[in-house]
Design a protein around this motif. Sequence first.
Motif, PDB file in Angstrom:
ATOM      1  N   ALA A 159       1.132  -1.354   0.067  1.00  0.00           N
ATOM      2  CA  ALA A 159       0.058   0.162   0.002  1.00  0.00           C
ATOM      3  C   ALA A 159       1.148   1.229   0.195  1.00  0.00           C
ATOM      4  O   ALA A 159       1.757   1.294   0.119  1.00  0.00           O
ATOM      5  CB  ALA A 159      -1.046   0.242   1.230  1.00  0.00           C
ATOM      6  N   TYR A 160       0.214   2.587  -0.679  1.00  0.00           N
ATOM      7  CA  TYR A 160       1.457   3.874  -0.181  1.00  0.00           C
ATOM      8  C   TYR A 160      -0.106   4.541   0.955  1.00  0.00           C
ATOM      9  O   TYR A 160      -1.431   4.191   1.453  1.00  0.00           O
ATOM     10  CB  TYR A 160       0.569   3.730  -1.615  1.00  0.00           C
ATOM     11  CG  TYR A 160       1.011   3.552  -2.935  1.00  0.00           C
ATOM     12  CD1 TYR A 160       2.742   3.624  -3.461  1.00  0.00           C
ATOM     13  CD2 TYR A 160       0.133   3.077  -3.369  1.00  0.00           C
ATOM     14  CE1 TYR A 160       3.163   3.239  -3.532  1.00  0.00           C
ATOM     15  CE2 TYR A 160       0.927   2.414  -4.813  1.00  0.00           C
ATOM     16  CZ  TYR A 160       1.515   2.549  -5.443  1.00  0.00           C
ATOM     17  OH  TYR A 160       2.243   1.764  -6.333  1.00  0.00           O
ATOM     18  N   HIS A 161       1.548   5.391   1.963  1.00  0.00           N
ATOM     19  CA  HIS A 161       0.459   6.177   2.688  1.00  0.00           C
ATOM     20  C   HIS A 161       1.728   7.980   2.366  1.00  0.00           C
ATOM     21  O   HIS A 161       2.682   7.651   2.042  1.00  0.00           O
ATOM     22  CB  HIS A 161       0.973   5.016   3.913  1.00  0.00           C
ATOM     23  CG  HIS A 161       0.780   6.127   5.611  1.00  0.00           C
ATOM     24  ND1 HIS A 161      -0.403   6.248   6.179  1.00  0.00           N
ATOM     25  CD2 HIS A 161       1.686   7.507   5.802  1.00  0.00           C
ATOM     26  CE1 HIS A 161      -0.723   7.024   6.881  1.00  0.00           C
ATOM     27  NE2 HIS A 161       0.707   8.065   6.866  1.00  0.00           N
ATOM     28  N   VAL A 162       0.448   8.696   2.343  1.00  0.00           N
ATOM     29  CA  VAL A 162       0.842   9.392   2.712  1.00  0.00           C
ATOM     30  C   VAL A 162       0.612  10.862   3.793  1.00  0.00           C
ATOM     31  O   VAL A 162      -0.921  10.861   3.781  1.00  0.00           O
ATOM     32  CB  VAL A 162       0.804  10.205   0.985  1.00  0.00           C
ATOM     33  CG1 VAL A 162       1.908  11.585   1.324  1.00  0.00           C
ATOM     34  CG2 VAL A 162       0.936   9.887   0.118  1.00  0.00           C
ATOM     35  N   GLY A 163       1.065  10.961   4.461  1.00  0.00           N
ATOM     36  CA  GLY A 163       0.611  11.543   5.683  1.00  0.00           C
ATOM     37  C   GLY A 163       1.569  12.926   6.354  1.00  0.00           C
ATOM     38  O   GLY A 163       2.581  13.512   5.903  1.00  0.00           O
ATOM     39  N   THR A 164       0.284  13.896   6.755  1.00  0.00           N
ATOM     40  CA  THR A 164       0.939  15.092   6.742  1.00  0.00           C
ATOM     41  C   THR A 164       0.119  15.510   7.559  1.00  0.00           C
ATOM     42  O   THR A 164      -0.915  15.558   8.852  1.00  0.00           O
ATOM     43  CB  THR A 164      -0.002  16.254   6.356  1.00  0.00           C
ATOM     44  OG1 THR A 164       0.355  15.597   4.712  1.00  0.00           O
ATOM     45  CG2 THR A 164       0.737  17.465   5.998  1.00  0.00           C
ATOM     46  N   THR A 165       0.951  15.624   9.492  1.00  0.00           N
ATOM     47  CA  THR A 165       0.775  16.218  10.752  1.00  0.00           C
ATOM     48  C   THR A 165       1.056  17.559  10.568  1.00  0.00           C
ATOM     49  O   THR A 165       2.545  17.985  10.950  1.00  0.00           O
ATOM     50  CB  THR A 165       1.017  14.915  11.444  1.00  0.00           C
ATOM     51  OG1 THR A 165       0.875  14.109  11.389  1.00  0.00           O
ATOM     52  CG2 THR A 165       0.609  15.482  13.778  1.00  0.00           C
ATOM     53  N   GLN A 166       0.084  18.600  10.755  1.00  0.00           N
ATOM     54  CA  GLN A 166       0.242  20.244  10.877  1.00  0.00           C
ATOM     55  C   GLN A 166       0.124  19.947  13.294  1.00  0.00           C
ATOM     56  O   GLN A 166      -0.534  20.498  12.859  1.00  0.00           O
ATOM     57  CB  GLN A 166       0.174  20.641  10.355  1.00  0.00           C
ATOM     58  CG  GLN A 166       0.221  22.524  10.068  1.00  0.00           C
ATOM     59  CD  GLN A 166       1.891  22.582   9.383  1.00  0.00           C
ATOM     60  OE1 GLN A 166       2.234  22.147   8.675  1.00  0.00           O
ATOM     61  NE2 GLN A 166       1.961  23.225  10.871  1.00  0.00           N
ATOM     62  N   ILE A 167       1.483  21.261  13.178  1.00  0.00           N
ATOM     63  CA  ILE A 167       1.474  21.389  15.177  1.00  0.00           C
ATOM     64  C   ILE A 167       0.861  22.604  14.512  1.00  0.00           C
ATOM     65  O   ILE A 167       2.625  23.672  13.641  1.00  0.00           O
ATOM     66  CB  ILE A 167       1.766  20.616  15.676  1.00  0.00           C
ATOM     67  CG1 ILE A 167       1.584  18.694  15.487  1.00  0.00           C
ATOM     68  CG2 ILE A 167       1.574  20.769  16.755  1.00  0.00           C
ATOM     69  CD1 ILE A 167       3.014  18.410  15.709  1.00  0.00           C
ATOM     70  N   VAL A 168       0.057  23.355  15.793  1.00  0.00           N
ATOM     71  CA  VAL A 168       0.560  24.711  15.941  1.00  0.00           C
ATOM     72  C   VAL A 168       0.755  24.857  17.405  1.00  0.00           C
ATOM     73  O   VAL A 168      -0.372  24.590  17.778  1.00  0.00           O
ATOM     74  CB  VAL A 168      -0.269  25.957  15.145  1.00  0.00           C
ATOM     75  CG1 VAL A 168      -0.365  27.823  15.751  1.00  0.00           C
ATOM     76  CG2 VAL A 168      -0.115  25.828  13.507  1.00  0.00           C
ATOM     77  N   GLN A 169       1.906  25.274  18.259  1.00  0.00           N
ATOM     78  CA  GLN A 169       1.795  25.555  18.858  1.00  0.00           C
ATOM     79  C   GLN A 169       1.629  27.092  20.283  1.00  0.00           C
ATOM     80  O   GLN A 169       2.597  27.694  19.302  1.00  0.00           O
ATOM     81  CB  GLN A 169       3.067  25.465  19.597  1.00  0.00           C
ATOM     82  CG  GLN A 169       3.306  23.790  18.982  1.00  0.00           C
ATOM     83  CD  GLN A 169       4.041  23.520  19.982  1.00  0.00           C
ATOM     84  OE1 GLN A 169       5.455  22.240  18.977  1.00  0.00           O
ATOM     85  NE2 GLN A 169       5.032  23.380  21.155  1.00  0.00           N
ATOM     86  N   HIS A 170       0.998  27.382  21.070  1.00  0.00           N
ATOM     87  CA  HIS A 170       0.741  28.462  21.568  1.00  0.00           C
ATOM     88  C   HIS A 170       1.322  28.594  23.070  1.00  0.00           C
ATOM     89  O   HIS A 170       2.781  27.541  22.904  1.00  0.00           O
ATOM     90  CB  HIS A 170      -0.692  28.878  21.710  1.00  0.00           C
ATOM     91  CG  HIS A 170      -1.739  29.110  21.182  1.00  0.00           C
ATOM     92  ND1 HIS A 170      -2.897  29.586  20.965  1.00  0.00           N
ATOM     93  CD2 HIS A 170      -1.292  29.413  19.228  1.00  0.00           C
ATOM     94  CE1 HIS A 170      -3.696  29.866  19.368  1.00  0.00           C
ATOM     95  NE2 HIS A 170      -2.065  29.109  18.577  1.00  0.00           N
TER      96      HIS A 170
END
Lengths: 469, 254
Positions: free
Chosen positions: A267-278
């Motif tokens: 299988a193929y996996h493309v993942g994006t985890t975007q974090i914004v920290q205060h």
Amino acid sequence: MGQPNGRAAGKSRGGAVNRDRENMNAQEQTDWYEARFGRWESGMNGESKTPLHSLRKAAIGSFARTGFPSTREEEWRFTNVAPIARVPFVPAVSAEIPRLERRDVERFLFAGLTSHHLVFVNGRFLPEYSSLGELPDGVRIESLESALRRDQGEVLRHLARYAPPDQGAFPALNAAFIQDGAYLYLPDGAQIEEAVHLLFIAAGDADPLLLTPRNLIITGAGCRLSIVETYHAVRSSSYLTNVVSELLVGEGTVIEHDKVQAEHPHAYHVGTTQIVQHKASTVVSNSIAVGGSIVRNTVATLLAEEGSHCTLNGLSVATGNQLIDNHTTIDHATSNCTSFEMYKSILDGASRGVFNGKIFVRKDAQKTDAKQTNKTLLLSDDATIDTKPQLEIFADDVKCTHGATVGQLDDEQVFYLRSRGIDEVDARDLLTFAFAGDVVSKVHVEPLRDRLDVLLHERLRQGRVTGIE
Amino acid sequence: MLSITNLHAGISGKEILKGISLSIRAGEVHAIMGPNGSGKSTLASVLAGRETFEVSEGTVLYQGTNLLDLSPEERAREGLFLAFQYPVEIPGVSNMYFLKTALNAIRKHRGEEELDAVEFLALVKKKSKLVEMDQSLLNRPVNEGFSGGEKKRNEIFQMAVLDPKLALLDETDSGLDIDALRIVAEGVNKLRGKENAIVLVTHYQRLLNYIVPDFVHVLQEGRIVKSGGKELALLLEERGYDWIKEETESVGSA
């Protein structure tokens, strides 16, 4: 929800088109997904007039303009997604959800994490196998689909704000087919004791499917939360998981985000985890990748306000012809923030690893302290790694270090263990396991850490990486 | 127990040991002394089975078998132990886990039952007292972040747990302050017995104030040039190594 018409059409055409459309060219690729989008849209009952759908339309437009990236683009130089682009994946948004036996789901759950687990099959929430548990006042843990139905305005205040569709082809394709995923909302001071498990299972063996789960995690000030995202497959090998998770971390909030990618090896996996920290927040991200044929995993955090800290850890274990690409970005946008990053790979067979670690230190980000390490263990002559630290520093009073090592096991360490009576093979396994253990030990969610120990013991044997089923 | 005959060995074509002969019986403590570069550590490494060294000539019999035919792990299981001059750090492997794996590999070889966690802990507790080993070091990764003295003490602690028949201590005294030296030496003395033998490789006589050897051998340029009792060490301390060299040279030319 998918309409009966759309579903039927999808099925009959999907099969026929499959054979004709192998090796689609660039125009055919974007046409294909636009056509699928149009068909889904035409089956909608009023939903096409919602603000959410406007977001999707903008996203498919963005995808149509750019198309899939090529290796001519710097960001994709080492990762050729042509094998993904060629396949006419059918977006699972209007496909039927396959029925799963209880045991198909339970083997991926954790006995020690029973309070809050959300199970998704082909990106769609499965309430009968999920448990939402008792929650403190004001806390919401639910499916994105249900949150959107309940209060689209609340969700859209955040959705796709942190990882906007124009970030790239894959986030755009995900946003075009946003339908379901996990939605977590923690008001100020909310503390969730037990880790929340988000389980994503790919299932079914008909058309090659495009799975587009979308997770949104919003926390206020002074919260505590651990999230475990895991990816698995049941009776399915030909699919693309294209997931986007957005995390907004409130002032003083502490979050651990663990991701385990154990997709089917084809299988193929493309993942994006975007974090914004205060302000003064802390994030620990542990990303463990063992599955998939071509994998691109992006973890990016924006240290938006003072006094924040992030730790990004990663471990890839690959063999055969697997390609596991980790791209990370730590954006020090403001002063007095610290970041620690350690990505490791264990590569065997003819597998390939890619590490690209960007650290931006903006003009105002004085007193930044950033440390990046990338270490790769090559267990065969044919395995390769492309590693690229990328530090862009615009402030003058900062401490930034980075280092990369690539190599085999240390002969001195092997000899030391053997000199105490330990077999050479066992010594090598012990050291390989220790190399990985350095990352696994950073996982604080105990049931997950135990599971990873077992998983790695299974995969790292006799001085080799063994493939997963 | 150990019988070395005309041993020649070297590294990448350069001969370092040029014909060593030495016999060690159970219950004995031998000290091998000599200036830097004389081949002391090479001898210890060759006996422990470090593969970077090539043996070009000679035999080593250990309990009647050809030691040079055995892999390092087989030697360890047969009761040989090398305390390293520079103990290796192994991040990610806890001292306890490492030692339990090693001990059980050795016990299995001897046909003994493997120790379970409880039995192992009891043994570790007893042996760590012997060398005054800080309990907090036991659960740390092997030697990682240990001070020089802690590393050496960990070597002796491992020796105490693995209970070898023949222990080779390679410059265990180097880098130790006087307190650490005393503790390490006391640990070694408690492990002395009729059934086992100890070989101390050392540059200085200092250690021998605490561990009194039965025999002292002087190694120079890859050969044992003088052997004697414990008083030889005192003589070396007083007069250095040069007089032996002169003596052997004058004997040679006479």
